[in-house]
Design a protein around this motif. Sequence first.
Motif, mmCIF file in Angstrom:
data_model
loop_
_atom_site.group_PDB
_atom_site.id
_atom_site.type_symbol
_atom_site.label_atom_id
_atom_site.label_comp_id
_atom_site.label_asym_id
_atom_site.label_seq_id
_atom_site.Cartn_x
_atom_site.Cartn_y
_atom_site.Cartn_z
ATOM 1 N N VAL A 16 0.877 -1.168 0.000
ATOM 2 C CA VAL A 16 0.000 0.000 0.000
ATOM 3 C C VAL A 16 0.911 1.213 0.000
ATOM 4 O O VAL A 16 1.894 1.255 0.749
ATOM 5 C CB VAL A 16 -0.916 0.026 1.251
ATOM 6 N N GLN A 17 0.613 2.178 -0.852
ATOM 7 C CA GLN A 17 1.366 3.435 -0.828
ATOM 8 C C GLN A 17 0.408 4.575 -1.135
ATOM 9 O O GLN A 17 -0.267 4.561 -2.164
ATOM 10 C CB GLN A 17 2.507 3.416 -1.838
ATOM 11 N N LYS A 18 0.351 5.534 -0.234
ATOM 12 C CA LYS A 18 -0.501 6.715 -0.384
ATOM 13 C C LYS A 18 0.315 7.947 -0.027
ATOM 14 O O LYS A 18 1.159 7.910 0.876
ATOM 15 C CB LYS A 18 -1.726 6.639 0.540
ATOM 16 N N SER A 19 0.049 9.053 -0.721
ATOM 17 C CA SER A 19 0.751 10.309 -0.475
ATOM 18 C C SER A 19 -0.241 11.448 -0.351
ATOM 19 O O SER A 19 -1.356 11.380 -0.877
ATOM 20 C CB SER A 19 1.698 10.635 -1.635
ATOM 21 N N ILE A 20 0.219 12.507 0.320
ATOM 22 C CA ILE A 20 -0.596 13.712 0.459
ATOM 23 C C ILE A 20 0.328 14.913 0.605
ATOM 24 O O ILE A 20 1.432 14.790 1.143
ATOM 25 C CB ILE A 20 -1.564 13.594 1.661
ATOM 26 N N GLY A 102 6.669 -0.637 7.544
ATOM 27 C CA GLY A 102 6.166 0.620 7.029
ATOM 28 C C GLY A 102 7.195 1.728 7.046
ATOM 29 O O GLY A 102 8.150 1.704 7.818
ATOM 30 N N VAL A 103 6.987 2.690 6.157
ATOM 31 C CA VAL A 103 7.822 3.882 6.082
ATOM 32 C C VAL A 103 6.912 5.070 5.817
ATOM 33 O O VAL A 103 6.043 5.010 4.940
ATOM 34 C CB VAL A 103 8.855 3.791 4.926
ATOM 35 N N ILE A 104 7.114 6.121 6.589
ATOM 36 C CA ILE A 104 6.478 7.400 6.301
ATOM 37 C C ILE A 104 7.613 8.328 5.912
ATOM 38 O O ILE A 104 8.535 8.569 6.699
ATOM 39 C CB ILE A 104 5.697 7.949 7.505
ATOM 40 N N VAL A 115 3.986 13.939 2.040
ATOM 41 C CA VAL A 115 4.122 12.863 3.019
ATOM 42 C C VAL A 115 3.592 11.587 2.370
ATOM 43 O O VAL A 115 2.466 11.556 1.872
ATOM 44 C CB VAL A 115 3.348 13.183 4.322
ATOM 45 N N THR A 116 4.428 10.553 2.375
ATOM 46 C CA THR A 116 4.066 9.286 1.746
ATOM 47 C C THR A 116 4.154 8.171 2.780
ATOM 48 O O THR A 116 5.153 8.053 3.486
ATOM 49 C CB THR A 116 5.019 8.968 0.570
ATOM 50 N N CYS A 117 3.089 7.382 2.867
ATOM 51 C CA CYS A 117 3.071 6.213 3.739
ATOM 52 C C CYS A 117 3.106 4.971 2.855
ATOM 53 O O CYS A 117 2.255 4.798 1.982
ATOM 54 C CB CYS A 117 1.827 6.206 4.615
ATOM 55 N N SER A 118 4.115 4.127 3.072
ATOM 56 C CA SER A 118 4.267 2.884 2.314
ATOM 57 C C SER A 118 4.235 1.712 3.294
ATOM 58 O O SER A 118 4.937 1.730 4.304
ATOM 59 C CB SER A 118 5.598 2.861 1.564
ATOM 60 N N LEU A 119 3.425 0.718 2.978
ATOM 61 C CA LEU A 119 3.321 -0.481 3.805
ATOM 62 C C LEU A 119 3.598 -1.701 2.937
ATOM 63 O O LEU A 119 3.062 -1.823 1.831
ATOM 64 C CB LEU A 119 1.924 -0.611 4.408
ATOM 65 N N LEU A 148 -3.910 9.934 6.453
ATOM 66 C CA LEU A 148 -3.138 11.039 5.876
ATOM 67 C C LEU A 148 -3.977 12.312 5.777
ATOM 68 O O LEU A 148 -3.471 13.413 6.028
ATOM 69 C CB LEU A 148 -2.563 10.647 4.514
ATOM 70 N N ASN A 149 -5.243 12.177 5.421
ATOM 71 C CA ASN A 149 -6.123 13.353 5.389
ATOM 72 C C ASN A 149 -6.276 13.957 6.780
ATOM 73 O O ASN A 149 -6.241 15.182 6.939
ATOM 74 C CB ASN A 149 -7.498 12.990 4.809
#
Length: 176
Positions: A16-20, A102-104, A115-119, A148-149
């Motif tokens: 999973v990878q999401k950014s904001i 995980g990495v933020i 800011v990106t969260c990768s799991l 992230l929001n």
Amino acid sequence: MILLVIGLLLPQQYQVQKSIKIHAPQTDITPLLSDFTKWTSWSPWQKVDPSIVFTLGEPSSGVGAHQFWQSSWGVGEMTITNISSTKINFNILFNEEHIIKGVISFSPLANGNQVTCSLDGEVTTSILGGYLALFSQYILANTVKLGLNNLKTTAQLQTATHSEKIDDDSNSPSKN
């Protein structure tokens, strides 16, 4: 029988990878992530699973910080393993068998940070693992996006509050 065979063939790993984009300095964002006592201000888990109960470990912030949880979905723990100027690494163990790394990460922008969260997760249950990996990926993708929001809102409000306080302090007459 076909579902069993499909389950055995599905990958047990997922990502999973999401950014904001957050209009706040990293100095306002990092403490919200690296200190588990501040997670209640932005974490989505209470909304996603109202049965969840968190217990903070010692230390509760910085490298080595950990928290535990228990809910109707199971038990888990999260530990911060590294903090640098560009990222925070952590490990999650869910139900003593489902492992997530995980990495933020932070990328500076002209007016804030990306800011990106990768799991990267793996489900180790043999027969249902593939199905659980798909389910976990779906749940985590939506929860990370919500988190992230929430983080964006919290960090930007915090930054605005700091700016207002600085403006108030600079506009107040000095006392002799």
